[in-house]
Design an enzyme around this catalytic site. Structure first.
Site, PDB file in Angstrom:
ATOM      1  N   VAL A  16       0.830  -1.210   0.000  1.00  0.00           N
ATOM      2  CA  VAL A  16       0.000   0.000   0.000  1.00  0.00           C
ATOM      3  C   VAL A  16       0.862   1.257   0.000  1.00  0.00           C
ATOM      4  O   VAL A  16       0.637   2.182  -0.787  1.00  0.00           O
ATOM      5  CB  VAL A  16      -0.957   0.001   1.213  1.00  0.00           C
ATOM      6  CG1 VAL A  16      -1.673   1.346   1.334  1.00  0.00           C
ATOM      7  CG2 VAL A  16      -1.980  -1.120   1.084  1.00  0.00           C
ATOM      8  N   THR A  95       0.846   1.237   7.945  1.00  0.00           N
ATOM      9  CA  THR A  95       1.280   0.009   8.607  1.00  0.00           C
ATOM     10  C   THR A  95       0.081  -0.668   9.268  1.00  0.00           C
ATOM     11  O   THR A  95      -1.039  -0.167   9.220  1.00  0.00           O
ATOM     12  CB  THR A  95       2.328   0.307   9.696  1.00  0.00           C
ATOM     13  OG1 THR A  95       1.669   0.866  10.855  1.00  0.00           O
ATOM     14  CG2 THR A  95       3.385   1.282   9.203  1.00  0.00           C
ATOM     15  N   GLU A 146     -10.502   7.108   6.367  1.00  0.00           N
ATOM     16  CA  GLU A 146     -11.590   6.517   5.579  1.00  0.00           C
ATOM     17  C   GLU A 146     -11.316   5.061   5.225  1.00  0.00           C
ATOM     18  O   GLU A 146     -12.228   4.234   5.196  1.00  0.00           O
ATOM     19  CB  GLU A 146     -11.804   7.341   4.299  1.00  0.00           C
ATOM     20  CG  GLU A 146     -13.011   6.910   3.482  1.00  0.00           C
ATOM     21  CD  GLU A 146     -14.336   7.202   4.176  1.00  0.00           C
ATOM     22  OE1 GLU A 146     -15.009   6.219   4.573  1.00  0.00           O
ATOM     23  OE2 GLU A 146     -14.686   8.385   4.310  1.00  0.00           O
ATOM     24  N   ALA A 151     -12.342   0.476   1.637  1.00  0.00           N
ATOM     25  CA  ALA A 151     -11.337   0.987   0.698  1.00  0.00           C
ATOM     26  C   ALA A 151     -12.027   1.490  -0.563  1.00  0.00           C
ATOM     27  O   ALA A 151     -12.694   0.727  -1.259  1.00  0.00           O
ATOM     28  CB  ALA A 151     -10.338  -0.107   0.350  1.00  0.00           C
ATOM     29  N   GLY A 205      -6.389 -15.563  -3.397  1.00  0.00           N
ATOM     30  CA  GLY A 205      -5.695 -14.575  -2.577  1.00  0.00           C
ATOM     31  C   GLY A 205      -6.586 -13.838  -1.604  1.00  0.00           C
ATOM     32  O   GLY A 205      -6.206 -12.781  -1.086  1.00  0.00           O
ATOM     33  N   LYS A 223     -14.413  -3.190  12.351  1.00  0.00           N
ATOM     34  CA  LYS A 223     -15.024  -2.163  11.514  1.00  0.00           C
ATOM     35  C   LYS A 223     -16.311  -1.655  12.152  1.00  0.00           C
ATOM     36  O   LYS A 223     -16.609  -0.453  12.127  1.00  0.00           O
ATOM     37  CB  LYS A 223     -15.304  -2.717  10.114  1.00  0.00           C
ATOM     38  CG  LYS A 223     -14.047  -2.979   9.303  1.00  0.00           C
ATOM     39  CD  LYS A 223     -14.366  -3.410   7.882  1.00  0.00           C
ATOM     40  CE  LYS A 223     -13.087  -3.608   7.083  1.00  0.00           C
ATOM     41  NZ  LYS A 223     -13.361  -3.989   5.678  1.00  0.00           N
ATOM     42  N   GLY A 339      -9.405  -7.587  -7.399  1.00  0.00           N
ATOM     43  CA  GLY A 339      -8.237  -7.532  -8.271  1.00  0.00           C
ATOM     44  C   GLY A 339      -7.356  -6.308  -8.114  1.00  0.00           C
ATOM     45  O   GLY A 339      -6.285  -6.236  -8.698  1.00  0.00           O
TER      46      GLY A 339
END
Length: 368
Positions: A16, A95, A146, A151, A205, A223, A339
């Site tokens: 990221v 992190t 956010e 995401a 994945g 969350k 993806g």
């Protein structure tokens, strides 16, 4: 008026963090021309080493870091900023470190704004959560996060706008995890065992290193905790009722390969749950906040296939936000990171950086 220089101190150069650096480098000229903002990285770090910007160093950032980075402390970074007289400093936490968040308050006190993908600061004890916000108010600093929730989708922004406009939010429910969304979307729509779906998700994945946290409901609960606190609820993690997807017989299997080889133990229970459903309903793993009842829950439910939650496909996530004025017609926020999750998260961080930058610009204009 010259462009406003924003100094980004980046903690974390994994997938990221690296994507964020590259996105900013690629679009730097655009932000200069369209927003009059000059985004720079005077300091970038991994968990143990930091590269401090040096005059005359022109190589790419990866080469600079590999050749010139050295061990650091938070005090080193604060002193570097002071000695260089850097202004408009934004700490970016890309992190998953629970240690780094312990330094948030002194960083705020040293006039740094913070943007975090790291969720830790918002799920620790409520006293720490409130202390951060007392310091943000005292030092007039921003803390945006956010990407703690969705995401690429502005769930927190929408909730915050509703909450501070005086709109009474009565309920939030939805599928918060892309991996669990995929698992139950596939299991509900195909004649396939639950363990086969788990193995398929792993091959794609979608079962990460923290797979047990997701399957036990802890990831969804974190969350949910962030969302509840955003609504002013002073709750702790233990106030959330969690129905785990794991049987006690699998709880000891910390290795993913061992867990997956034993996952057939789960098949009978989930097949029974699927067969027991009413017609035209599907299984979904949801988080739910009921404001008037003060209930916070993570659970497996049977959902009408015609509903927003029931219509999910692939790795889609969805948040239903119910308000007093809208009654049974929720605001629906849907997202899909299939993806490209790394890029979507880094882009979400960048959006928060730009929001903080615009706030700094407004302050600068007022001071002038």
């Amino acid at each position: 008026m010259p462009a406003l220089r924003i100094n980004i101190i980046l903690f974390g150069i994994g997938n990221v963090g690296s994507a964020l650096i590259n996105q900013i480098i690629e679009s730097q000229q655009f932000y200069l021309e369209k927003k009059e903002i000059d985004l720079r990285f005077p300091v970038i770090t991994n968990s143990t080493l930091a590269f401090f910007e040096k005059e005359g160093v022109k190589n790419n950032w990866e080469a600079n870091f590999d050749e010139l980075a050295f061990p650091f402390t938070i005090t080193d970074i604060i002193e570097f900023v002071k000695n260089k007289e850097l202004e408009n400093v934004i700490i970016v936490d890309a992190t998953e470190s629970s240690e780094l968040v312990k330094h948030y308050i002194p960083l705020i006190q040293n006039q740094f704004d913070i943007v975090a993908a790291n969720q830790s600061a918002n799920v620790l004890h409520i006293d720490f959560y409130k202390e951060i916000r007392r310091n943000l108010k005292r030092f007039d600093k921003s803390f945006l996060y956010e990407t703690n929730i969705g995401a690429g989708i502005p769930v927190l922004q929408i909730i915050s706008d509703l909450y501070y406009s005086g709109e009474k939010i009565t309920k939030i429910r939805g599928v918060f995890s892309d991996s669990l969304s995929y698992i139950f979307n596939k299991f509900s729509s195909e004649d396939i065992s639950f363990s086969s779906v788990l193995n398929d998700a792993d091959k794609k994945g979608l079962l990460k290193a923290d797979f047990k946290e997701e399957l036990s409901g802890i990831g969804v609960a974190k969350k949910l905790l962030v969302l509840a606190r955003e609504l002013g609820k002073e709750i702790e993690f233990l106030d959330i009722k969690i129905t785990s997807l794991l049987s006690h017989r699998l709880d000891e299997s910390s290795l993913k390969s061992k867990f997956l080889s034993n996952a057939s133990i789960l098949d009978k229970d989930f097949e029974a749950a699927k067969l027991a459903q009413p017609k035209n309903e599907v299984l979904r793993y949801v988080g739910e906040i009921l404001i008037p009842e003060n209930k916070f829950e993570v659970k497996l439910v049977s959902e009408p296939i015609s509903s927003a939650i029931g219509q999910l496909k692939g790795t889609e996530t969805v948040y239903e936000i119910y308000t007093q004025s809208r009654g049974d017609n929720p605001i629906i926020v849907r997202g899909d990171n299939s993806g490209k999750k790394t890029e979507v998260i880094s882009r979400g961080i960048l959006v928060d950086i730009l929001k903080v930058s615009e706030k700094i610009k407004i302050k600068e204009a007022i001071w002038l």
